[in-house]
Enzyme design. Structure first.
Site, PDB file in Angstrom:
ATOM      1  N   ASP A  74      34.460  19.305  92.604  1.00 27.56           N
ATOM      2  CA  ASP A  74      34.532  19.884  91.262  1.00 27.56           C
ATOM      3  C   ASP A  74      35.832  20.666  91.138  1.00 27.56           C
ATOM      4  O   ASP A  74      36.364  21.158  92.137  1.00 27.56           O
ATOM      5  CB  ASP A  74      33.387  20.886  91.033  1.00 27.56           C
ATOM      6  CG  ASP A  74      32.020  20.252  91.199  1.00 27.56           C
ATOM      7  OD1 ASP A  74      31.915  19.036  91.000  1.00 27.56           O
ATOM      8  OD2 ASP A  74      31.084  20.995  91.536  1.00 27.56           O
TER       9      ASP A  74
HETATM   10  N1  URA Z   1      28.683  19.480  95.409  1.00 31.05           N
HETATM   11  C1  URA Z   1      29.048  20.205  94.337  1.00 31.05           C
HETATM   12  O1  URA Z   1      28.207  20.789  93.669  1.00 31.05           O
HETATM   13  N2  URA Z   1      30.339  20.285  94.016  1.00 31.05           N
HETATM   14  C2  URA Z   1      31.316  19.689  94.724  1.00 31.05           C
HETATM   15  O2  URA Z   1      32.491  19.793  94.382  1.00 31.05           O
HETATM   16  C3  URA Z   1      30.927  18.935  95.851  1.00 31.05           C
HETATM   17  C4  URA Z   1      29.607  18.848  96.165  1.00 31.05           C
END
Ligand code: URA
Length: 253
Positions: A112
């Site tokens: 993310d």
């Molecule tokens: N899980 C998440 O919630 N965000 C990420 O970036 C990777 C795994």
């Protein structure tokens, strides 16, 4: 390829860092080197553009145009090679640090925009494809900052599996690393690759994530790598990743 009949195998192995040419000849003479699945003999020549070489069962990367990098992605950078809204992407980071790299890189999976930590980048499309395929499920570890206290039942619930909007999900491992006042840092390990999976899992058990850092992908560790920096993967890490990819289920190949 510059040499029409291929390059001597010991020269290729020495260039890949396996030791002197003499030491590499001994590896070949000892029957420890396979080319395209067949035990190689002294005097063999290979096409480095196509040959699949293993030493003692470990894949050795001999193509010098292949790039394998570990990035410590900072928060605020998009896990995309480009963005039509002009936001900062991992392509910008790579261009700043490796301005001479004339290669199109793939990112192995995503983080993310506000998640930090380990992301693998490569121009080896086949390896990237295998490692990101949903049925593959390489083990990844994250450190999450969540509200404290974390009850004793949280680990059990996460390991048993919880129901999310798009189906059940479970953690392979969970532990509280440290608690400081109103916050705890927890470590969670899982095979899953679904979007926002760690944030959704932890929110579901009552611990919304304030900060998330990915610390391992299979055999590769973030360690002390500074945010925003890139490093080449080691030969050992690459051999492990290829070993994992070669053991992937048939539909991930
Ligand atoms: N899980 C998440 O919630 N965000 C990420 O970036 C990777 C795994």
């Amino acid at each position: 390829m510059t040499e029409p009949d291929g390059v001597r195998l010991q020269k290729v192995l020495a260039a890949a860092g396996l030791g002197s040419r003499r030491a590499c000849e001994e590896l070949i003479a000892g029957g420890r080197v396979r080319v395209d699945g067949t035990v190689a003999v002294l005097g063999a020549r290979v096409d480095i553009a196509t040959a699949v070489i293993h030493v003692d069962g470990d894949r050795v990367i001999v193509r010098n145009d292949l790039v394998y990098l570990a990035l410590n992605k900072p928060s605020g950078v998009l896990s995309a090679m480009s963005d039509d809204r002009g936001r900062r992407t991992i392509t910008d980071l790579v261009a700043e640090q490796l301005p001479d790299l004339d290669q199109r890189l793939f990112h192995v999976g995503r983080l993310d925009v506000d998640t930090e930590g380990l992301l693998l980048l490569t121009n080896d499309g086949e390896l990237a494809h295998r490692l990101t395929h949903p049925s593959f499920g390489v083990l990844k570890t994250y450190l999450a900052t969540v509200p404290a206290p974390v009850g004793k039942d949280v680990a059990r619930r996460l390991r048993a599996g919880v129901e999310l909007a798009d189906g059940p999900a479970r953690a392979d491992g969970f532990r509280v690393v440290q608690t400081q006042g109103e916050h705890a840092i927890v470590e969670i390990t899982l095979h899953e690759g679904r979007k926002h999976i760690v944030r959704r899992l932890l929110a579901e058990v009552g611990h919304p994530v304030a900060r998330l850092v990915r610390t391992t992908i299979g055999p590769v560790r973030l360690g002390g790598q500074r945010p925003g920096t890139l490093r080449p993967l080691s030969r050992g890490e690459l051999a492990e990743l290829h070993r994992l990819a070669e053991s992937a289920p048939a539909d991930a190949r």
